[in-house]
Scaffold this active site. Structure first.
Site, PDB file in Angstrom:
ATOM      1  N   HIS A 125      -9.302   4.731  -2.735  1.00  0.00           N
ATOM      2  CA  HIS A 125      -8.396   4.693  -1.529  1.00  0.00           C
ATOM      3  C   HIS A 125      -9.423   5.645  -0.336  1.00  0.00           C
ATOM      4  O   HIS A 125     -10.472   6.033  -0.994  1.00  0.00           O
ATOM      5  CB  HIS A 125      -7.213   5.473  -1.564  1.00  0.00           C
ATOM      6  CG  HIS A 125      -6.044   4.586  -2.121  1.00  0.00           C
ATOM      7  ND1 HIS A 125      -5.038   4.231  -1.363  1.00  0.00           N
ATOM      8  CD2 HIS A 125      -6.124   3.891  -3.248  1.00  0.00           C
ATOM      9  CE1 HIS A 125      -4.230   3.520  -2.144  1.00  0.00           C
ATOM     10  NE2 HIS A 125      -4.917   3.355  -3.171  1.00  0.00           N
TER      11      HIS A 125
ATOM     12  N   ASP B 184       2.880   5.033  -5.375  1.00  0.00           N
ATOM     13  CA  ASP B 184       2.229   6.392  -5.370  1.00  0.00           C
ATOM     14  C   ASP B 184       3.266   7.612  -5.593  1.00  0.00           C
ATOM     15  O   ASP B 184       3.812   7.764  -4.535  1.00  0.00           O
ATOM     16  CB  ASP B 184       1.719   6.200  -3.943  1.00  0.00           C
ATOM     17  CG  ASP B 184       0.849   7.744  -3.570  1.00  0.00           C
ATOM     18  OD1 ASP B 184       0.857   8.419  -4.549  1.00  0.00           O
ATOM     19  OD2 ASP B 184       0.349   7.831  -2.587  1.00  0.00           O
TER      20      ASP B 184
ATOM     21  N   ASP C 233       0.872  -1.432  -0.184  1.00  0.00           N
ATOM     22  CA  ASP C 233       0.050  -0.072  -0.124  1.00  0.00           C
ATOM     23  C   ASP C 233       0.764   1.296   0.046  1.00  0.00           C
ATOM     24  O   ASP C 233       1.904   1.398   0.903  1.00  0.00           O
ATOM     25  CB  ASP C 233      -0.890   0.030   1.343  1.00  0.00           C
ATOM     26  CG  ASP C 233      -2.121   0.652   1.254  1.00  0.00           C
ATOM     27  OD1 ASP C 233      -2.445   1.327   0.096  1.00  0.00           O
ATOM     28  OD2 ASP C 233      -2.384   1.521   2.239  1.00  0.00           O
TER      29      ASP C 233
ATOM     30  N   ASN D 286     -10.140   0.313  -0.455  1.00  0.00           N
ATOM     31  CA  ASN D 286      -9.105   0.355   0.886  1.00  0.00           C
ATOM     32  C   ASN D 286      -9.795   0.949   1.958  1.00  0.00           C
ATOM     33  O   ASN D 286     -10.269   1.966   2.039  1.00  0.00           O
ATOM     34  CB  ASN D 286      -7.987   1.427   0.416  1.00  0.00           C
ATOM     35  CG  ASN D 286      -7.120   0.775  -0.684  1.00  0.00           C
ATOM     36  OD1 ASN D 286      -7.412  -0.211  -1.307  1.00  0.00           O
ATOM     37  ND2 ASN D 286      -5.896   1.102  -0.662  1.00  0.00           N
TER      38      ASN D 286
HETATM   39  P1  13P Z   1      -8.966   5.164   5.255  1.00  0.00           P
HETATM   40  O1  13P Z   1      -8.123   6.057   5.966  1.00  0.00           O
HETATM   41  O2  13P Z   1     -10.157   5.811   4.758  1.00  0.00           O
HETATM   42  O3  13P Z   1      -9.187   3.902   5.760  1.00  0.00           O
HETATM   43  O4  13P Z   1      -8.190   4.809   3.978  1.00  0.00           O
HETATM   44  C1  13P Z   1      -7.438   3.755   3.805  1.00  0.00           C
HETATM   45  C2  13P Z   1      -6.749   3.827   2.485  1.00  0.00           C
HETATM   46  O5  13P Z   1      -6.771   4.433   1.503  1.00  0.00           O
HETATM   47  C3  13P Z   1      -5.271   2.703   2.666  1.00  0.00           C
HETATM   48  O6  13P Z   1      -4.631   2.964   1.380  1.00  0.00           O
HETATM   49  O1  G3H Z   2      -3.407   4.896   3.550  1.00  0.00           O
HETATM   50  C1  G3H Z   2      -2.649   4.655   4.278  1.00  0.00           C
HETATM   51  C2  G3H Z   2      -2.983   3.678   5.176  1.00  0.00           C
HETATM   52  O2  G3H Z   2      -4.139   3.878   5.959  1.00  0.00           O
HETATM   53  C3  G3H Z   2      -1.865   3.120   5.941  1.00  0.00           C
HETATM   54  O3  G3H Z   2      -1.488   4.048   6.889  1.00  0.00           O
HETATM   55  O4  G3H Z   2       0.860   4.617   6.568  1.00  0.00           O
HETATM   56  O5  G3H Z   2      -0.283   4.669   8.851  1.00  0.00           O
HETATM   57  O6  G3H Z   2       0.279   2.568   7.710  1.00  0.00           O
HETATM   58  P1  G3H Z   2      -0.177   3.888   7.598  1.00  0.00           P
HETATM   59 ZN    ZN Z   3      -4.689   5.009   0.733  1.00  0.00          ZN
END
Ligand code: 13P
Ligand code: G3H
Ligand code: ZN
Length: 321
Positions: A220, A104, A82, A264
């Site tokens: 996302h 990204d 991710d 996501n």
């Molecule tokens: P949320 O913060 O809305 O759960 O989105 C998560 C996300 O896009 C992870 O890539």
């Molecule tokens: O979009 C990001 C995800 O919610 C992951 O968050 O980078 O804090 O692990 P993080």
């Molecule tokens: Zn995201």
């Protein structure tokens, strides 16, 4: 059962017109909650690992935890990076056997975003991996009072249909994360707001008209930030802002029908865990066995994931299609 390839999960989801839940994993309890819910719902699932998760839990631990999940369940599971922020991180994950990675570079100008994405795509495709990229900026409540045009800005940040076509053609990415009013975290909107679903339809149509077929889009920032969880957290000592809202689940259902194949969700799982832990701490201040607060947290997260896959993403029952 070994990992299932992201490409196969996408193909089936597109055919079956359901969305795949992509849930973030940081520790054992989150992983168990996601897998147990999806196993019981017979839902295919994408586990996604961020750079932060790798830093927190150690890539080797995460890999072994996922191996355990795969060997103790029967559902198809894909593993995805991710928000990969560099070619090097994407390469590491591809080499570790992730079935897909996200690069990204959406903060970069269009041409640079294409160049960085293409480099990852070239490496990934040689190593049996597929690539998600992002075009547009995920703006949300952080721009509420800003000069960017408000929480639901129409200017500059959203993905443009024609640019999406050009981006996919030039970069060769396998799926595209789009910006249609979605944003990350617990503070997306003040008051009820909606995604720009007309724009989503236009992007999907532009890709199809350009001969790119039923091209998979990714949403996302799809947490709904349930009010009851915010209130529960605050009831037990939390201090989250209560004038916040997420993406209405009805919008996500429409986005799924229009063609968001991967959705996501991370924040809602965090909220469910936090609410359950705070409740135990508040009601049983003498408790200090981690199993007594992580257990309820896991259970609450499991029920939240079950709700998402069954009622919002409609991927329940599709594990063995
Ligand atoms: P949320 O913060 O809305 O759960 O989105 C998560 C996300 O896009 C992870 O890539
Ligand atoms: O979009 C990001 C995800 O919610 C992951 O968050 O980078 O804090 O692990 P993080
Ligand atoms: Zn995201």
């Amino acid at each position: 059962m070994p990992l299932t390839h992201t490409r196969d999960l996408f193909a089936k989801a597109l055919k079956g017109k359901y969305a795949l839940g992509a849930f973030n994993v940081n520790n054992m309890e989150l992983l168990q909650a996601i897998i147990e819910a999806c196993e019981e719902e017979k839902a295919p699932v994408m586990l996604q690992i961020s750079k932060g998760a790798r830093d927190y839990a150690n890539p080797v631990y995460l890999k072994k935890l996922i191996e355990a999940a795969v060997s103790t369940s029967t559902i198809p599971i894909a593993v995805h990076l991710d928000h990969g922020d560099s070619f090097e991180l994407c390469k590491q994950c591809i080499d570790e056997g992730f079935t897909s990675v996200m690069i990204d570079a959406s903060h970069e100008p269009f041409e640079k975003n294409v160049e960085i994405t293409k480099r990852v795509v070239d490496y990934a495709h040689k190593h049996n991996c597929v690539v998600e990229s992002e075009l547009g900026h995920l703006v949300g409540a952080q721009f509420d009072e800003g000069e960017e045009g408000g929480a639901f800005s129409a200017g500059g940040h959203y993905t443009h249909p024609e640019e999406a076509v050009e981006f996919v053609r030039q970069s060769g990415c396998d799926s595209l994360a789009i910006a249609i009013g979605n944003s990350h975290g617990a503070y997306k909107f003040k008051g009820e707001q909606h995604l720009d679903l007309d724009r989503l339809k236009a992007i999907k149509k532009a890709l199809s008209d350009a001969g790119l077929g039923d091209y998979p889009l990714v949403l996302h920032g799809a947490s709904s930030v349930p009010k009851d969880l915010i209130l529960e957290i605050n009831k037990y000592g939390g201090q989250l802002g209560e004038d916040t809202a997420g993406v209405p689940e009805g919008d996500i259902e429409i986005a799924r029908r229009v063609g968001c194949t991967k959705v996501n969700i991370d924040t809602d799982l965090r909220l469910a865990m936090t609410a359950a832990i705070r409740k135990v701490f508040a009601e049983k201040p003498k408790e200090f066995d981690p199993r007594k607060f992580l257990g309820p947290a896991r259970k609450a997260t499991k029920e939240l994931v079950r709700h998402k896959v069954r009622d919002v993403l409609c991927c329940s029952g599709h594990a063995f299609d």
